[in-house]
Design a protein around this motif. Structure first.
Motif, short mmCIF file in Angstrom:
data_model
loop_
_atom_site.label_atom_id
_atom_site.label_comp_id
_atom_site.label_asym_id
_atom_site.label_seq_id
_atom_site.Cartn_x
_atom_site.Cartn_y
_atom_site.Cartn_z
N GLU A 197 0.81 -1.22 0.00
CA GLU A 197 0.00 0.00 0.00
C GLU A 197 0.84 1.27 0.00
OE1 GLU A 197 -2.42 -0.57 3.42
OE2 GLU A 197 -3.50 -2.25 2.47
N ASN A 198 2.02 1.19 0.55
CA ASN A 198 2.80 2.42 0.71
C ASN A 198 4.28 2.20 0.38
OD1 ASN A 198 3.59 4.95 1.31
ND2 ASN A 198 2.71 5.00 3.37
N PRO A 199 4.59 1.92 -0.89
CA PRO A 199 5.99 1.62 -1.25
C PRO A 199 6.92 2.80 -1.03
CG PRO A 199 4.61 1.75 -3.21
CD PRO A 199 3.68 1.85 -2.04
N THR A 200 6.42 4.02 -1.16
CA THR A 200 7.27 5.20 -1.04
C THR A 200 7.88 5.31 0.35
OG1 THR A 200 5.54 6.18 -2.37
CG2 THR A 200 7.36 7.61 -1.75
N LEU A 201 7.10 4.93 1.34
CA LEU A 201 7.59 4.99 2.71
C LEU A 201 8.75 4.01 2.91
CD1 LEU A 201 6.90 6.52 5.28
CD2 LEU A 201 5.57 4.54 6.02
N PHE A 202 8.67 2.88 2.23
CA PHE A 202 9.74 1.89 2.34
C PHE A 202 11.04 2.46 1.77
CE2 PHE A 202 8.23 -2.38 3.59
CZ PHE A 202 6.94 -2.01 3.96
N ILE A 244 14.07 0.34 3.73
CA ILE A 244 13.79 -1.02 4.22
C ILE A 244 14.03 -2.01 3.07
CG2 ILE A 244 11.89 -2.54 4.91
CD1 ILE A 244 10.91 0.11 6.41
N ILE A 245 14.77 -3.05 3.36
CA ILE A 245 15.04 -4.02 2.30
C ILE A 245 14.42 -5.38 2.59
CG2 ILE A 245 17.18 -2.90 1.57
CD1 ILE A 245 18.64 -5.27 2.93
N ALA A 246 13.91 -5.60 3.83
CA ALA A 246 13.35 -6.90 4.16
C ALA A 246 12.08 -6.72 4.97
CB ALA A 246 14.36 -7.74 4.95
N VAL A 247 11.18 -7.67 4.86
CA VAL A 247 9.96 -7.65 5.69
C VAL A 247 9.85 -8.97 6.45
CG1 VAL A 247 8.52 -6.02 4.44
CG2 VAL A 247 8.67 -8.38 3.63
N PRO A 248 9.31 -9.01 7.63
CA PRO A 248 8.90 -7.81 8.38
C PRO A 248 10.10 -7.09 9.02
CG PRO A 248 8.29 -9.84 9.54
CD PRO A 248 8.98 -10.26 8.29
N THR A 249 9.96 -5.77 9.11
CA THR A 249 10.95 -4.96 9.80
C THR A 249 10.23 -4.18 10.91
OG1 THR A 249 12.47 -4.72 7.97
CG2 THR A 249 12.47 -2.94 9.56
N ALA A 255 17.39 10.11 -21.57
CA ALA A 255 16.68 9.01 -20.91
C ALA A 255 16.83 9.15 -19.40
CB ALA A 255 17.23 7.69 -21.39
N SER A 256 16.07 8.37 -18.66
CA SER A 256 16.17 8.37 -17.21
C SER A 256 16.98 7.17 -16.75
CB SER A 256 14.79 8.31 -16.57
OG SER A 256 14.06 9.45 -16.94
N ALA A 257 17.58 7.32 -15.59
CA ALA A 257 18.38 6.22 -15.05
C ALA A 257 18.11 6.10 -13.56
CB ALA A 257 19.86 6.47 -15.31
N VAL A 258 18.05 4.85 -13.09
CA VAL A 258 17.90 4.59 -11.66
C VAL A 258 19.18 3.97 -11.16
CG1 VAL A 258 16.67 3.26 -9.91
CG2 VAL A 258 15.39 4.32 -11.78
N ILE A 265 13.03 -5.05 -1.71
CA ILE A 265 14.09 -4.65 -2.65
C ILE A 265 13.50 -4.54 -4.05
CG2 ILE A 265 16.26 -5.36 -3.71
CD1 ILE A 265 16.95 -6.77 -1.10
N LEU A 266 12.87 -5.61 -4.47
CA LEU A 266 12.29 -5.63 -5.81
C LEU A 266 11.21 -4.56 -5.94
CD1 LEU A 266 11.96 -6.83 -8.58
CD2 LEU A 266 10.52 -8.62 -7.60
N LEU A 267 10.43 -4.42 -4.87
CA LEU A 267 9.35 -3.46 -4.96
C LEU A 267 9.86 -2.03 -5.07
CD1 LEU A 267 5.99 -3.73 -4.11
CD2 LEU A 267 6.94 -1.78 -2.87
N ARG A 268 10.86 -1.72 -4.29
CA ARG A 268 11.41 -0.35 -4.34
C ARG A 268 12.01 -0.06 -5.70
NH1 ARG A 268 15.21 0.09 0.80
NH2 ARG A 268 15.98 1.93 -0.32
N ILE A 269 12.75 -1.06 -6.22
CA ILE A 269 13.40 -0.84 -7.52
C ILE A 269 12.35 -0.73 -8.62
CG2 ILE A 269 14.85 -1.95 -9.27
CD1 ILE A 269 16.62 -2.96 -7.00
N SER A 270 11.39 -1.64 -8.62
CA SER A 270 10.40 -1.60 -9.70
C SER A 270 9.56 -0.33 -9.61
CB SER A 270 9.50 -2.85 -9.64
OG SER A 270 8.84 -2.89 -8.40
N HIS A 271 9.28 0.08 -8.38
CA HIS A 271 8.52 1.32 -8.17
C HIS A 271 9.26 2.51 -8.78
CE1 HIS A 271 6.67 4.53 -5.60
NE2 HIS A 271 5.60 3.85 -6.01
N ALA A 272 10.58 2.57 -8.49
CA ALA A 272 11.38 3.69 -8.99
C ALA A 272 11.51 3.64 -10.51
CB ALA A 272 12.77 3.67 -8.35
#
Lengths: 131, 550
Positions: free
Chosen positions: A62-67, A72-77, B53-56, B109-116
């Motif tokens: 629900e809130n990836p930006t906060l992560f 945060i790289i692992a859950v649960p934290t 282009a953009s880069a992460v 990890i995957l979620l943050r990267i894919s989100h960005a």
């Protein structure tokens, strides 16, 4: 564990005692290991007479930006902010509770009155076994 | 540019990878500490940002602020791109105060990267460096979950560069290398003769050809420089323009016109044979034409060189002040051979001079095995040639050598001068000859030269009777020759006189003979007339007799 002893500093005695622990639990509701983290945390607190806390659960889905913001790289934290504004981070589903209990206990020691802390430490001698 | 490759931002590396990193899949950059992994990845990101282009960049080692600082320092405009939102930095630095209390998932990890990546619509992703990603959790080897990340990269077709620290011992290839990535590039450091050189090697690249050698590269204040191998393909453009050496008689030894523009020339000689002055004369000539020049000296400092050349009438100060000439001085032992050559190549690329002097190139030669040095020099010379710059190398021959070139690079240069000092009659005299010059009618003569206030002066040496005679012996020989000629001339006059006497004698004798002939002839003619007359009388008498008888 050693670094947690840093919490015991003299300044906390002079400060007015802040009432509550802040628990921030980051989970991924899509992952099984995150499912029971909140319940386990509540159970542990109950068992060890840690009553004065607030618990907020943040779901990654629900809130990836906060992560991103909290790195945060692992859950649960679990992020804990003690009444003396000390911050601690625990990663994992709390199944290895011994470490958590000891650490949490030492935090209480630092923020509560010495007598009360000794009482709690006596009570947590037998390690908690989940399930 | 290949369609399924994405430029690495480094010209040389693009060539080695035949276009760039493979598009839409992960590439692993593996190397020990200090091999430049971060700089490579920043260069890659910069190349994409340059194209709009953009880069992460997911950083696991250094803070995002420092990375941006590096980019700014390397001239990659990091803060500018960050402000425009094109550059997205994810802070994955390990938090070492974390306590592990049970099992966990790495889905954030995957979620943050894919989100960005999805939010910024990034074309490329950089992860620097992978082995530190899980350090905070006490894990140093990539776990299975990390492979999910690579699956996601392939599925979403994000061109990705992942860096990873190489273990010092020769461990078997990790799961990551064998399975997860499509291209593996190794970076390493080699210590040779106490000098460090960095090398790059492409270990594998699925579905594409690639250069397979170890390529030296250099890290400097401008980022990464690779010594590219492009030029070894022998695709140099043909150059017909000739440049004067500044010494007319040398020009005439090269077929009256000088050397070809962009040629590589080598001047070999022992110490004191005048190599530096020779090279500087050529340099000066180019400077006088208003062209740019670079002088790389491994022996003399800028000041010394200026003073020493001033004494032979070559004034460089003006050109130095105007920036037309750049003198780069440094000891050979300062850095490895590759670093030297790359530094010089960078200078050439920045200044694009018409002439580059390396004095002496032999100083670089004892910096590695001769085979390796030759390979590097091939690359270097052909790269300079590709840049259209004339290369002048001087080679210091050891005093004990028999005037043979120690460098196995003479076959690489177009024109090769040899300077010699010949000892005779208690003096050392300087000689020059053209060993070879491609595409010119070269003189086969050995010329004598002297170094005076106005530089190099060529004399005609005495040639003939088998041996070359130089110096004062030459002057004696010339004197002798003059006397000989004088004597011959005198003899000639004498013979001429004899000849004219002979002619006169002949003519007078001829006259006498003619007179005799005339008198003899007239006597005979007279006799003929007399006889004819007498014969007529006889006939008349016979007729008279016959008439009378009748």
């Amino acid at each position: 564990m050693g670094r947690l002893t840093k919490i015991i500093d003299m300044s906390s005695e002079n400060n007015p005692v802040v009432e509550k622990y802040k628990f921030l639990l980051y989970i991924d509701s899509a992952k099984p290991k995150s499912q029971h983290a909140a319940d386990r945390l509540r159970a542990l607190c109950r068992l060890h007479l840690l009553e004065n806390y607030t618990l907020e659960v943040v779901d990654l889905q629900e809130n990836p930006t906060l992560f991103e913001y909290r790195r945060i790289i692992a859950v649960p934290t679990l992020d804990i902010e003690t009444p003396a504004s000390q911050k601690h981070r625990f990663v994992g589903d709390l199944s290895n509770s011994e470490i958590f209990i000891t650490a949490a206990g030492m935090m209480q020691e630092a923020t509560k009155m010495a007598k009360q802390a000794v009482d709690i430490r006596n009570k947590i001698k037998p390690p908690y076994k989940p399930g | 540019m290949n369609d399924n490759k994405i430029s690495t931002g480094l010209k040389g590396l693009d060539t080695i990878l035949m276009g760039g990193y493979p598009a839409a899949c992960p590439t692993l950059l593996k190397g020990g500490p200090g091999t430049g992994k971060t700089v490579f990845s920043l260069g890659f990101a910069h190349a994409q940002l340059q194209q709009g282009a953009s880069a992460v960049i997911a950083t696991c080692d250094e803070s995002p602020e420092r990375l941006v600082g590096y980019m700014d320092r390397f001239g990659m405009a990091g803060s500018q791109h960050l402000a425009s939102g094109k550059l997205v930095l994810l802070d994955f630095r390990p938090n070492l105060s974390e306590t592990v209390v049970g099992e966990y998932d790495l889905s954030p990890i995957l979620l943050r990267i894919s989100h960005a990546v999805e939010n910024s619509d990034a074309a490329i992703l950089v992860i620097d460096s992978l082995q530190n990603l899980l350090l905070g959790l006490g894990v140093t080897e990539p776990r299975k979950e990390i492979l999910e990340l690579f699956d996601w990269i392939r599925e979403k077709e994000v061109t990705t560069l992942v860096t990873m620290s190489a273990s010092l011992d020769n461990q078997p290839h990790s799961l990551l290398e064998e399975y997860a990535v499509d291209c593996v590039i190794h970076l390493s450091q080699n210590l040779d003769n106490q000098l460090m050189t960095r090398y790059l090697r492409v270990l594998k690249m699925r579905g594409s050809a690639h250069g397979s050698n170890s390529y030296p590269f250099s890290l400097n204040h401008r980022g990464v420089s690779l010594l590219p191998i492009t030029a070894t393909r022998l695709e140099d453009a043909m150059e017909l323009q000739r440049i004067s050496t500044g010494i007319p008689r040398i020009d005439s030894m090269l077929g009256d016109e000088g050397y070809y523009k962009g040629a590589s020339l080598m001047i070999s000689g022992r110490s004191g044979s005048g190599k530096t002055i020779f090279a500087s004369t050529m340099l000066n000539q180019v400077l006088q034409q208003g062209e740019k020049a670079i002088y790389v000296s491994f022996e003399e400092s800028e000041g010394d060189l200026k003073r020493n050349l001033q004494s032979v009438g070559i004034g460089l100060s003006g050109y130095l002040d105007s920036g037309q000439l750049l003198i780069h001085s440094g000891r050979a032992i300062e850095m490895g051979l590759e670093d030297h050559l790359i530094t010089i190549l960078n200078l050439v690329e920045n200044e694009s001079p018409q002439i580059l002097v390396l004095d002496p190139v032999s100083a670089l030669m004892d910096m590695g095995s001769s085979r390796m040095v030759k390979m590097l020099m091939i690359r270097f010379i052909s790269h300079i040639k590709l840049a259209g710059t004339t290369l002048v190398l001087t080679e210091l021959l050891p005093d004990a050598s028999a005037d043979y070139s120690d460098l196995a690079i003479s076959s690489l240069v177009d024109t090769w001068f040899k300077l010699r000092q010949v000892e005779s009659n208690g003096e050392l005299n300087r000689l020059i000859n053209v060993v070879k010059s491609r595409g010119s009618k070269t003189s086969n003569q050995i010329k004598e030269f002297t170094i005076g206030d106005s530089g190099i002066l060529l004399e005609d040496p005495y040639i003939g009777e088998g041996e070359v005679v130089v110096g004062s012996a030459r002057i004696t020989r010339i004197k002798q020759e003059q006397e000989e000629a004088e004597r011959k001339r005198y003899e000639l006059i004498q013979i001429e006189q004899a000849l004219s006497t002979l002619q006169a004698t002949y003519e007078s004798k001829q006259k006498v003979l003619g007179a005799e002939f005339e008198s003899e002839r007239s006597e005979l003619m007279r006799k003929i007339t007399e006889l004819k007359r007498q014969a007529g009388q006889v006939l008349e008498q016979r007729d008279a007799m016959r008439d009378a008888r009748e």
